[in-house]
Design a protein around this motif. Structure first.
Motif, PDB file in Angstrom:
ATOM      1  N   ILE A 142       0.832  -1.223   0.000  1.00 35.08           N
ATOM      2  CA  ILE A 142       0.000   0.000   0.000  1.00 35.08           C
ATOM      3  C   ILE A 142       0.865   1.272   0.000  1.00 35.08           C
ATOM      4  O   ILE A 142       0.752   2.085  -0.927  1.00 35.08           O
ATOM      5  CB  ILE A 142      -1.019  -0.022   1.170  1.00 35.08           C
ATOM      6  N   PRO A 143       1.763   1.459   0.990  1.00 36.27           N
ATOM      7  CA  PRO A 143       2.638   2.637   0.876  1.00 36.27           C
ATOM      8  C   PRO A 143       3.562   2.572  -0.345  1.00 36.27           C
ATOM      9  O   PRO A 143       3.891   3.619  -0.928  1.00 36.27           O
ATOM     10  CB  PRO A 143       3.441   2.641   2.182  1.00 36.27           C
ATOM     11  N   GLN A 201       2.015   4.116  -3.350  1.00 40.18           N
ATOM     12  CA  GLN A 201       2.002   5.579  -3.275  1.00 40.18           C
ATOM     13  C   GLN A 201       3.367   6.152  -3.669  1.00 40.18           C
ATOM     14  O   GLN A 201       3.462   7.167  -4.349  1.00 40.18           O
ATOM     15  CB  GLN A 201       1.614   6.019  -1.860  1.00 40.18           C
ATOM     16  N   LEU A 212       4.083   8.653  -6.829  1.00 40.93           N
ATOM     17  CA  LEU A 212       4.799   9.910  -6.607  1.00 40.93           C
ATOM     18  C   LEU A 212       5.996   9.999  -7.545  1.00 40.93           C
ATOM     19  O   LEU A 212       6.258  11.044  -8.155  1.00 40.93           O
ATOM     20  CB  LEU A 212       5.240   9.929  -5.138  1.00 40.93           C
ATOM     21  N   LEU A 235      -0.988  12.055  -5.508  1.00 41.31           N
ATOM     22  CA  LEU A 235      -0.789  11.222  -4.320  1.00 41.31           C
ATOM     23  C   LEU A 235      -2.092  11.072  -3.532  1.00 41.31           C
ATOM     24  O   LEU A 235      -2.431   9.984  -3.063  1.00 41.31           O
ATOM     25  CB  LEU A 235       0.320  11.814  -3.435  1.00 41.31           C
ATOM     26  N   THR A 238      -4.003   7.575  -2.986  1.00 45.81           N
ATOM     27  CA  THR A 238      -4.212   7.126  -1.609  1.00 45.81           C
ATOM     28  C   THR A 238      -5.700   6.856  -1.358  1.00 45.81           C
ATOM     29  O   THR A 238      -6.071   5.866  -0.737  1.00 45.81           O
ATOM     30  CB  THR A 238      -3.665   8.189  -0.625  1.00 45.81           C
ATOM     31  N   LEU A 269      -6.695   3.637  -3.038  1.00 45.17           N
ATOM     32  CA  LEU A 269      -6.192   2.483  -2.279  1.00 45.17           C
ATOM     33  C   LEU A 269      -7.072   2.224  -1.062  1.00 45.17           C
ATOM     34  O   LEU A 269      -7.376   1.088  -0.724  1.00 45.17           O
ATOM     35  CB  LEU A 269      -4.742   2.720  -1.843  1.00 45.17           C
ATOM     36  N   PRO A 328       3.661   8.130   2.484  1.00 41.66           N
ATOM     37  CA  PRO A 328       3.829   6.666   2.552  1.00 41.66           C
ATOM     38  C   PRO A 328       4.768   6.230   3.672  1.00 41.66           C
ATOM     39  O   PRO A 328       4.595   5.144   4.236  1.00 41.66           O
ATOM     40  CB  PRO A 328       4.381   6.294   1.166  1.00 41.66           C
ATOM     41  N   CYS A 329       5.745   7.052   4.023  1.00 46.08           N
ATOM     42  CA  CYS A 329       6.702   6.680   5.076  1.00 46.08           C
ATOM     43  C   CYS A 329       5.990   6.537   6.427  1.00 46.08           C
ATOM     44  O   CYS A 329       6.293   5.628   7.203  1.00 46.08           O
ATOM     45  CB  CYS A 329       7.835   7.707   5.147  1.00 46.08           C
ATOM     46  N   GLN A 342       2.946   5.596   6.859  1.00 43.70           N
ATOM     47  CA  GLN A 342       2.176   4.344   6.817  1.00 43.70           C
ATOM     48  C   GLN A 342       3.090   3.148   7.087  1.00 43.70           C
ATOM     49  O   GLN A 342       2.720   2.208   7.781  1.00 43.70           O
ATOM     50  CB  GLN A 342       1.479   4.206   5.460  1.00 43.70           C
ATOM     51  N   ARG A 343       4.285   3.219   6.517  1.00 43.05           N
ATOM     52  CA  ARG A 343       5.286   2.178   6.757  1.00 43.05           C
ATOM     53  C   ARG A 343       5.625   2.105   8.257  1.00 43.05           C
ATOM     54  O   ARG A 343       5.683   1.024   8.852  1.00 43.05           O
ATOM     55  CB  ARG A 343       6.540   2.499   5.932  1.00 43.05           C
ATOM     56  N   LEU A 386      -3.446   0.242   9.482  1.00 39.20           N
ATOM     57  CA  LEU A 386      -2.967   0.891   8.257  1.00 39.20           C
ATOM     58  C   LEU A 386      -4.089   1.693   7.593  1.00 39.20           C
ATOM     59  O   LEU A 386      -3.870   2.814   7.123  1.00 39.20           O
ATOM     60  CB  LEU A 386      -2.400  -0.156   7.287  1.00 39.20           C
ATOM     61  N   THR A 415      -3.995   5.698   7.142  1.00 34.43           N
ATOM     62  CA  THR A 415      -4.077   6.224   5.782  1.00 34.43           C
ATOM     63  C   THR A 415      -5.233   7.224   5.667  1.00 34.43           C
ATOM     64  O   THR A 415      -5.101   8.289   5.048  1.00 34.43           O
ATOM     65  CB  THR A 415      -4.248   5.064   4.775  1.00 34.43           C
ATOM     66  N   LEU A 452      -5.035  11.208   4.815  1.00 31.49           N
ATOM     67  CA  LEU A 452      -5.802  11.756   3.702  1.00 31.49           C
ATOM     68  C   LEU A 452      -6.646  12.951   4.154  1.00 31.49           C
ATOM     69  O   LEU A 452      -6.839  13.912   3.399  1.00 31.49           O
ATOM     70  CB  LEU A 452      -6.698  10.646   3.143  1.00 31.49           C
ATOM     71  N   TRP A 469      -1.532  18.829   4.714  1.00 31.95           N
ATOM     72  CA  TRP A 469      -0.127  18.424   4.593  1.00 31.95           C
ATOM     73  C   TRP A 469       0.832  19.617   4.767  1.00 31.95           C
ATOM     74  O   TRP A 469       1.977  19.571   4.323  1.00 31.95           O
ATOM     75  CB  TRP A 469       0.113  17.673   3.283  1.00 31.95           C
TER      76      TRP A 469
END
Lengths: 286, 286
Positions: free
Chosen positions: A8-9, A12, A16, A33, A37, A40, B9-10, B12-13, B33, B37, B41, B45
């Motif tokens: 999933i990440p 993304q 990107l 993005l 997202t 997803l 994404p980082c 989420q990781r 997750l 996410t 969203l 940001w």
């Protein structure tokens, strides 16, 4: 292969990267993005990675209004392999075992992959792979199959890499004349996977008795899916079948009678196979 | 530092790693997750990375009902440094320039970081960092400041790493007696950042004249923010101020009169600073 939560990440990150290949506009990058997202989040995570990849990259193409965000990157990969080609051709010729060297080079070329997070250096990878131990090594079987083969089916993977696939097939032809060579390319753009345009640019159509088949990039009308009965029939109709890369390894895993050549680049696949990222594989599936 | 699109994404990781530390239940992992996410969203940001990290890790704590998902991982990091400590203490003592060696070890310890994607090997990192060139090297200034210092303020970073910070402060004390040593820890759990519990476990409270201050982990009541006037005052009230790691480097960047010691681990920060991932920095900000 089943989707892993890590995908999933990773999707993304891919999206990107794709939008950054075509635009420096941070607003556009954020929009892509966010849309990816959102998609997803709305998706069922029981889909396969290629199915979800298709959804993700369709969004990138739609929002950026670019048919192929990887067009320039693919061209660069193709050109960088064309530049190395004469030297590598010479290396194969002078080698004690030209077929073995050509297999190694074709696998080294599999490093050219924009689906995975790692950056790559092709020349460094070539140096490494020429000396690397295969974690699975069915080379004797490949030699034997080639000796008796009259027809070849070759599932290629990425742009650039296909130049080294060409070198491998040329090396096949030094050992054995082939009546029919069928390359399988993607029927439409997806990440940096090779399409017919890439194959022609790299001169795969110059090989004697060569023709092209397409498999689906996820869009309708681009060809059969890898898991289809049509593809199964293709495999059965050829004497020697080669599959390059991780995507084909996953997608063709239900069929039999193929040689898989790949470099493991995704940590999830590595863990599934019980191998390490960077490992190289030449496996015959009976 | 401004949030970069790569941070999305980082995070989420990170969340996925955190929930995996405490549960093998894939349904729970997917739930975490998906919630993270969704939150990302819905978020603006324009937040800073620490602000968004707080949101992300609050969700992990809430859904898993664990106050600190990194508790065991932090304990393991602490224990692995305690095990190496006697040998490293000896290495510093026997070194031609003990202070320089202790600074290098404290920076090597900064590799113990679960905020970034790379895996690490502490002993390998120590071997490398003992020989590595600093990309910014204000060591002479550190020697000079220490010579005249009576009070020390030390912003620590991660669990485990703080054992090497202790070794550094012990080496300071070989050169110069200090009347006051104030360690700044996190006032609550966030990733593997050191809290008071970690500092006491590692014996930082055994150092003469040592006390502890807390800064915020993002939750109310855990201490002032790094950018606050309170923290500015702390810095001004001490003769020698040391800041460890990337998070402090970002968060304290508006203050003056600090020595920053860190290893660069995030590719976005590396690109911001014009350095490479893996580079080491000892920088005095006037």
């Amino acid at each position: 292969m089943k989707l892993n939560l890590d995908c999933i990440p990773c999707f993304q990150r891919q999206a990107l990267q794709a939008v950054r290949f075509i635009s420096d506009d941070e607003k556009l990058q954020e929009r892509v993005l966010r849309e990816v997202t959102k998609k997803l989040l709305e998706s069922n995570w029981d889909l396969t990675p290629p199915e979800l990849a298709h959804e993700v990259h369709s969004i990138v193409r739609r929002i950026t209004n670019k048919k192929d965000p990887y067009k320039n990157v693919k061209r660069e990969s193709n050109d960088s392999v064309l530049k190395l080609y004469p030297e590598l051709k010479e290396k194969v010729k002078e080698s004690r075992d030209p077929l073995r060297t050509a297999v190694r080079l074709a696998i080294a070329g599999n490093i050219i992959d924009f689906a995975v997070p790692q950056k790559f250096n092709l020349e460094e990878t070539i140096r490494e792979v020429l000396k690397k131990r295969f974690v699975i090594d069915d080379y004797r079987k490949l030699q034997k199959k080639l000796k008796d083969a009259e027809t070849l089916l070759f599932f290629v993977d990425n742009a650039g890499e296909i130049g080294l696939d060409k070198l491998l097939v040329e090396t096949f032809l030094e050992t054995k004349k082939l009546k029919q060579i069928d390359f399988v390319v993607k029927g439409g753009p997806i990440i940096n996977d090779a399409t017919l345009e890439d194959a022609v640019y790299m001169g795969l159509d110059d090989l004697p008795n060569s023709e092209f088949l397409t498999i689906s990039n996820g869009e309708a009308g681009t060809g059969p899916a890898r898991s289809s009965q049509t593809v199964k029939k293709w495999i059965e109709e050829h004497d020697l079948v080669v599959s390059k890369g991780q995507g084909n390894y996953e997608g063709l895993s239900e069929h039999n009678g193929l040689f898989f050549m790949l470099m493991v680049k995704c940590p999830i696949i590595a863990s599934d196979l019980g191998v390490e990222v960077g490992d190289i594989i030449l496996e015959y599936k009976q």
